[in-house]
Write a protein that holds these residues in place. Structure first.
Motif, PDB file in Angstrom:
ATOM      1  N   VAL A 383     -21.923  48.029 -27.858  1.00 30.64           N
ATOM      2  CA  VAL A 383     -23.250  48.167 -28.443  1.00 30.64           C
ATOM      3  C   VAL A 383     -24.097  46.975 -28.008  1.00 30.64           C
ATOM      4  O   VAL A 383     -23.585  45.892 -27.715  1.00 30.64           O
ATOM      5  CB  VAL A 383     -23.191  48.252 -29.981  1.00 30.64           C
ATOM      6  N   ARG A 384     -25.419  47.224 -27.988  1.00 32.21           N
ATOM      7  CA  ARG A 384     -26.317  46.156 -27.528  1.00 32.21           C
ATOM      8  C   ARG A 384     -27.609  46.170 -28.327  1.00 32.21           C
ATOM      9  O   ARG A 384     -28.173  47.225 -28.598  1.00 32.21           O
ATOM     10  CB  ARG A 384     -26.642  46.326 -26.045  1.00 32.21           C
ATOM     11  N   PHE A 385     -28.032  44.953 -28.686  1.00 30.01           N
ATOM     12  CA  PHE A 385     -29.355  44.761 -29.267  1.00 30.01           C
ATOM     13  C   PHE A 385     -30.257  44.297 -28.141  1.00 30.01           C
ATOM     14  O   PHE A 385     -30.119  43.182 -27.621  1.00 30.01           O
ATOM     15  CB  PHE A 385     -29.300  43.717 -30.387  1.00 30.01           C
ATOM     16  N   ASP A 386     -31.170  45.188 -27.743  1.00 29.47           N
ATOM     17  CA  ASP A 386     -31.993  44.953 -26.567  1.00 29.47           C
ATOM     18  C   ASP A 386     -33.381  44.468 -26.985  1.00 29.47           C
ATOM     19  O   ASP A 386     -34.289  45.254 -27.251  1.00 29.47           O
ATOM     20  CB  ASP A 386     -32.102  46.257 -25.756  1.00 29.47           C
ATOM     21  N   HIS A 387     -33.511  43.129 -27.096  1.00 30.61           N
ATOM     22  CA  HIS A 387     -34.785  42.486 -27.452  1.00 30.61           C
ATOM     23  C   HIS A 387     -35.381  43.125 -28.707  1.00 30.61           C
ATOM     24  O   HIS A 387     -36.492  43.641 -28.717  1.00 30.61           O
ATOM     25  CB  HIS A 387     -35.770  42.579 -26.285  1.00 30.61           C
ATOM     26  N   VAL A 388     -34.624  43.053 -29.790  1.00 28.46           N
ATOM     27  CA  VAL A 388     -34.972  43.724 -31.048  1.00 28.46           C
ATOM     28  C   VAL A 388     -35.799  42.804 -31.940  1.00 28.46           C
ATOM     29  O   VAL A 388     -35.454  41.635 -32.153  1.00 28.46           O
ATOM     30  CB  VAL A 388     -33.691  44.177 -31.784  1.00 28.46           C
ATOM     31  N   ILE A 403     -33.915  39.678 -30.591  1.00 27.50           N
ATOM     32  CA  ILE A 403     -32.447  39.598 -30.546  1.00 27.50           C
ATOM     33  C   ILE A 403     -31.955  40.329 -29.300  1.00 27.50           C
ATOM     34  O   ILE A 403     -32.212  41.525 -29.132  1.00 27.50           O
ATOM     35  CB  ILE A 403     -31.816  40.216 -31.803  1.00 27.50           C
ATOM     36  N   ASP A 404     -31.246  39.614 -28.443  1.00 33.22           N
ATOM     37  CA  ASP A 404     -30.660  40.198 -27.226  1.00 33.22           C
ATOM     38  C   ASP A 404     -29.169  39.866 -27.234  1.00 33.22           C
ATOM     39  O   ASP A 404     -28.780  38.718 -26.961  1.00 33.22           O
ATOM     40  CB  ASP A 404     -31.347  39.631 -25.979  1.00 33.22           C
ATOM     41  N   LEU A 405     -28.358  40.865 -27.604  1.00 35.22           N
ATOM     42  CA  LEU A 405     -26.932  40.608 -27.797  1.00 35.22           C
ATOM     43  C   LEU A 405     -26.122  41.826 -27.389  1.00 35.22           C
ATOM     44  O   LEU A 405     -26.453  42.949 -27.784  1.00 35.22           O
ATOM     45  CB  LEU A 405     -26.658  40.275 -29.270  1.00 35.22           C
ATOM     46  N   HIS A 406     -25.083  41.597 -26.594  1.00 34.62           N
ATOM     47  CA  HIS A 406     -24.190  42.679 -26.164  1.00 34.62           C
ATOM     48  C   HIS A 406     -22.806  42.440 -26.755  1.00 34.62           C
ATOM     49  O   HIS A 406     -22.221  41.354 -26.608  1.00 34.62           O
ATOM     50  CB  HIS A 406     -24.110  42.733 -24.631  1.00 34.62           C
ATOM     51  N   ILE A 407     -22.278  43.457 -27.444  1.00 30.19           N
ATOM     52  CA  ILE A 407     -20.937  43.392 -28.029  1.00 30.19           C
ATOM     53  C   ILE A 407     -20.067  44.393 -27.290  1.00 30.19           C
ATOM     54  O   ILE A 407     -20.336  45.603 -27.330  1.00 30.19           O
ATOM     55  CB  ILE A 407     -20.975  43.696 -29.536  1.00 30.19           C
ATOM     56  N   THR A 425     -29.241  42.396 -41.740  1.00 34.00           N
ATOM     57  CA  THR A 425     -30.270  43.256 -41.143  1.00 34.00           C
ATOM     58  C   THR A 425     -29.828  43.769 -39.786  1.00 34.00           C
ATOM     59  O   THR A 425     -30.022  44.958 -39.464  1.00 34.00           O
ATOM     60  CB  THR A 425     -31.595  42.485 -41.016  1.00 34.00           C
ATOM     61  N   MET A 426     -29.243  42.903 -38.967  1.00 36.21           N
ATOM     62  CA  MET A 426     -28.736  43.335 -37.660  1.00 36.21           C
ATOM     63  C   MET A 426     -27.722  44.461 -37.818  1.00 36.21           C
ATOM     64  O   MET A 426     -27.785  45.483 -37.119  1.00 36.21           O
ATOM     65  CB  MET A 426     -28.090  42.155 -36.918  1.00 36.21           C
ATOM     66  N   ALA A 427     -26.797  44.285 -38.752  1.00 37.56           N
ATOM     67  CA  ALA A 427     -25.762  45.301 -38.961  1.00 37.56           C
ATOM     68  C   ALA A 427     -26.361  46.603 -39.460  1.00 37.56           C
ATOM     69  O   ALA A 427     -25.900  47.693 -39.109  1.00 37.56           O
ATOM     70  CB  ALA A 427     -24.724  44.778 -39.945  1.00 37.56           C
ATOM     71  N   ARG A 440     -34.669  48.020 -28.650  1.00 37.49           N
ATOM     72  CA  ARG A 440     -33.763  49.144 -28.848  1.00 37.49           C
ATOM     73  C   ARG A 440     -32.401  48.644 -29.305  1.00 37.49           C
ATOM     74  O   ARG A 440     -31.993  47.530 -28.993  1.00 37.49           O
ATOM     75  CB  ARG A 440     -33.578  49.921 -27.543  1.00 37.49           C
ATOM     76  N   VAL A 441     -31.719  49.522 -30.054  1.00 37.60           N
ATOM     77  CA  VAL A 441     -30.306  49.307 -30.385  1.00 37.60           C
ATOM     78  C   VAL A 441     -29.527  50.378 -29.650  1.00 37.60           C
ATOM     79  O   VAL A 441     -29.755  51.579 -29.862  1.00 37.60           O
ATOM     80  CB  VAL A 441     -30.056  49.387 -31.902  1.00 37.60           C
ATOM     81  N   LEU A 442     -28.621  49.968 -28.766  1.00 37.63           N
ATOM     82  CA  LEU A 442     -27.940  50.893 -27.857  1.00 37.63           C
ATOM     83  C   LEU A 442     -26.477  51.069 -28.242  1.00 37.63           C
ATOM     84  O   LEU A 442     -25.781  50.092 -28.542  1.00 37.63           O
ATOM     85  CB  LEU A 442     -28.038  50.394 -26.418  1.00 37.63           C
TER      86      LEU A 442
END
Length: 626
Positions: A383-388, A403-407, A425-427, A440-442
C-alpha cells in the motif's frame, strides 16, 4: 384565512410526503384494497343506520303520519328528488302495514344494519392495522439502514442521542400520524361528505345556516396548527437530548461514580426533563383545547338548527317531522367525524415535526459505494500514501501534510508520534473511513477511492485500541462479520490468541454473554478476543491500534504471544503507543504535525532522530508509571 379545502390540501401534501418514505401502495396493495372496500362498506352501512333512525322515531311518536308517508309524491328533482325517492323506497320496503307490525321489522333491520356497520368497522381496522404496523417497522428499518450506511464523518459530527431518538421516538410519533391517516383520512371525510349530501337534500337552507359557523374552525386550525408543529418539534428535540444524556450517563457510569458526581448528573437530567415537561404540558393543553372548542361550536350549530327547523315543523312550511328528525340525527352524527377531521389536522402538524427530522436524516448522503469499482482481494505489492493531504471539516488545519509512504507486502511498519500527529488518521484512510483532500491512497496500483467498498474492507483487519464488543455471546463476538466459521477454525484462532483458558472459565463458555461493550470480562481478555477475530478474518492487511491502557504483567505477556501469531506472514501497520509494540516492526515511521519526520529501524532512529529519542523516553516514563 385557510378554507376547509385549503386545509384538506395541506393534509394531502403532508400525507404524500409521509407516504414517500415507505410507499404502501407498492408494498401492501392487497391490504390497502381490502381496507378501502371495508371503509366504503362501513360508510354505506353507517349512513343507512343513521337513515333508519328517523322512520323508527317517526313511527313511534307520529304513527298516523308515518302510515301515510309511503304515499309521498315525488315532485322535485335534484338532491331533493333523490332524497324523496330514498325516503319512499325505505317506506315501501319496511314501512307498509300496521305500525305495530312495522315497528319490529324496522328495529330488526336497524340491528342488522348496525351489526354490519360494526363488522366492516372491525374489518377496516383489522386490515389497516397490518399496514400501519408494517409501515412503522419498514420505516424504522429504513432509517436504521440509512444511518448504518453513513460515512464515519457523519457519526463523528452527530449526537448518539439524536440518532437514537430519530430511530425510536420520531418513528413512534409518526406511528400515531399513520394510524390517524389510515383510519380517519379516508373514512371520516367520506362520511362527512355523505352526511352533507343528505343534509342538503333535506333542506339546503338549514344546512347553509348550520355551515355559516364553519369558518371559525378554519381560524382555530390556522392559529393552533403552527403552534402544535413548533411545540412538537421542541418535544422531539427534548427527547433526543434526554436520550443522549441517558446514553452518556450509562456509558460513563464508572467516571461519574469515581468523580462522586451522581448528584450533579441527577440535577442535569432533571433540568432537561423539566424543559421537556414544560413543552409537553403546553402541547397537551393546546391539544385538549381543540375538543371542547369543537364541541361548543357543534352545540351552537345544533341549537341554531333546532330553533330554525323547529319553527318550520311547527308552521308546516318546509319540513315534516320525519325530515326534521332525520336532519337532526344526521347533523349530530356528522359532528364526530367532522371533529375527527379537524383533529387530524393537529395530528398531522405534530407528525410533520417528526417527519421533517426523519426526512432531513434520510436526505443525508450515504457512504458512496463504487459499484463499478475494482474487486480488491490479495495484496501483492503493498500500500502507498501518494502525497496525501487531509483535514477534518470544518477545521482548516491540515492533519496530514503531503504524506508519501510506501509499505511493502509482508512489512511491519510502526507509526509513532505525539498525540494528534496523524497516526490514526493515516490508518483510517485505508479502509475509506475518510477520503483524502489531495493525493491518493493506493492498494497495489489501485486507488482505494475507485475500489468496491465491501471487498476493500473485507481485505483489512482492524484491531482498535478501544475494543468494542456487542452485548452478545463470546462466540458471536469472536465470529462477528464472518459466515460459516467451523468449530475447528474457531478453536484454533482462540488458541493462537491465548483465549482458550479464559473462555473455558466463563459460566457458559463460548455462549456466555460478555455484557455491554464487554463489561463482564477484563481489558486484556477483550483485546485477545479482538486478536482472535482478526486471525479468523485472515485479511492480507492488518491495522493494529495499540491500546493505551495499562495491563498486568500476565495479560501483557499473553497479548504479546497473541500478537506474534497475529503479525506472522502479514502486512501490518502498527499505531504504536508503547515501546513493546515497536519491537515487532521492521520499520518505524515518525510523524510530527502531520508530516513524515523520519523513518528507519529502531536502532538507526535512536542514533539519528532527536524526536524519536524524545518519544521513546516518553514511552519509557509512561511504562514505568503504569
Amino acid at each position: 384565512m385557510k378554507t376547509p379545502f385549503a386545509i384538506f390540501g395541506i393534509h394531502f401534501l403532508i400525507v404524500v410526503t409521509y407516504l414517500s418514505f415507505i410507499n404502501p401502495f407498492k408494498r401492501y396493495p392487497r391490504h390497502l384494497i381490502l381496507t378501502a372496500l371495508a371503509t366504503m362498506c362501513f360508510v354505506v352501512f353507517n349512513t343507512l343506520s343513521i337513515w333508519l333512525i328517523a322512520p323508527v322515531m317517526n313511527l313511534i311518536f307520529l304513527p298516523n303520519k308515518s302510515d301515510g308517508a309511503q304515499q309521498t309524491e315525488i315532485l322535485t328533482g335534484g338532491l331533493r328528488g333523490l332524497y324523496d325517492s330514498m325516503k319512499q323506497w325505505s317506506w315501501e320496503i319496511l314501512g307498509a302495514g300496521d305500525p305495530s307490525v312495522v315497528l319490529p321489522r324496522m328495529c330488526l333491520a336497524l340491528v342488522l344494519v348496525f351489526i354490519l356497520k360494526n363488522l366492516f368497522a372491525y374489518l377496516q381496522m383489522h386490515f389497516v392495522s397490518y399496514v400501519e404496523q408494517r409501515m412503522i417497522k419498514d420505516l424504522r428499518d429504513r432509517v436504521f439502514a440509512h444511518v448504518i450506511r453513513q460515512p464515519q464523518r457523519f457519526f463523528d459530527q452527530s449526537s448518539t442521542g439524536e440518532l437514537m431518538s430519530a430511530v425510536m421516538n420520531d418513528v413512534n410519533t409518526l406511528a400515531v400520524t399513520f394510524q390517524r391517516v389510515f383510519t380517519q383520512a379516508v373514512r371520516d371525510p367520506i362520511t362527512v361528505v355523505t352526511m352533507l349530501v343528505i343534509l342538503f337534500s333535506i333542506s339546503w337552507q338549514l344546512t347553509l345556516a348550520a355551515l355559516v359557523i364553519v369558518p371559525i374552525f378554519g381560524i382555530l386550525y390556522r392559529k393552533t396548527g403552527g403552534s402544535l408543529k413548533r411545540k412538537s418539534g421542541r418535544i422531539q428535540e427534548g427527547l433526543a437530548e434526554i436520550t443522549g444524556a441517558l446514553q452518556e450517563t450509562i456509558s460513563g457510569a464508572r467516571l461519574i461514580k469515581s468523580s462522586a458526581t451522581e448528584e450533579r448528573e441527577t440535577d442535569r437530567f432533571e433540568n432537561r426533563s423539566f424543559r421537556l415537561f414544560k413543552n409537553s404540558l403546553r402541547l397537551a393543553r393546546l391539544e385538549r383545547l381543540a375538543s371542547p372548542l369543537s364541541e361548543t361550536i357543534g352545540v351552537i350549530i345544533i341549537a341554531s338548527v333546532l330553533l330554525l327547523g323547529g319553527q318550520q315543523v311547527l308552521t308546516g312550511s318546509l319540513l315534516d317531522a320525519e325530515d326534521f328528525i332525520r336532519f337532526i340525527v344526521v347533523l349530530f352524527s356528522m359532528l364526530a367525524p367532522a371533529r375527527a377531521v379537524g383533529n387530524l389536522h393537529n395530528y398531522l402538524q405534530i407528525g410533520s415535526a417528526a417527519g421533517a427530522r426523519i426526512e432531513k436524516l434520510l436526505e443525508e448522503p450515504i457512504e458512496p459505494e463504487t459499484d463499478f469499482g475494482l474487486q480488491i482481494g490479495s495484496l501483492e505489492r503493498g500500500v502507498r500514501f501518494d502525497h496525501v493531504w487531509f483535514k477534518y471539516p470544518p477545521s482548516e488545519q491540515w492533519v496530514l501534510r503531503d504524506i508519501d509512504l510506501h509499505i511493502k507486502v509482508g512489512e511491519r511498519v510502526a507509526l509513532v508520534g505525539r498525540s494528534g500527529s496523524g497516526k490514526t488518521t493515516m490508518a483510517n484512510l485505508l479502509p475509506r473511513f475518510y477520503s483524502p483532500e489531495r493525493g491518493r491512497v493506493l492498494w497495489d496500483d489501485t486507488d482505494v477511492q475507485s475500489a468496491s467498498l465491501a471487498p476493500l474492507r473485507r481485505s483489512i483487519s482492524v484491531v482498535s485500541q478501544d475494543v468494542f464488543l456487542f452485548n452478545e455471546s463470546a462466540r458471536f463476538n469472536l465470529t462477528y462479520g464472518m459466515n460459516d466459521v467451523s468449530e475447528e477454525r474457531l478453536r484454533e484462532a482462540m488458541r493462537r490468541a491465548q483465549c482458550t483458558e479464559f473462555v473455558a472459565r466463563l459460566p457458559h463458555g463460548l455462549d456466555t454473554v460478555v455484557g455491554e461493550r464487554g463489561a463482564q470480562i477484563s481489558g486484556g481478555q477483550k483485546q485477545r478476543i479482538a486478536i482472535a477475530r482478526a486471525l479468523l478474518k485472515d485479511a492480507p492487511l492488518l491495522i493494529f491500534d495499540e491500546a493505551t491502557s495499562a495491563l498486568d504483567n500476565e495479560s501483557e505477556r499473553l497479548i504479546q504471544h497473541a500478537l506474534e501469531e497475529l503479525f506472522r506472514k502479514r502486512t501490518v501497520i502498527i499505531i504504536a503507543h508503547r515501546l513493546s509494540s515497536i519491537r515487532f516492526a521492521d520499520r518505524v515511521v515518525v510523524l510530527d504535525e502531520g508530516q513524515v519526520a523520519a523513518q528507519g529501524t529502531h536502532d538507526s532512529l535512536m542514533a539519528s532522530s532527536d524526536l524519536y529519542r524524545t518519544l521513546t523516553q516518553l514511552y519509557e516514563r509512561e511504562s514505568v508509571i503504569e
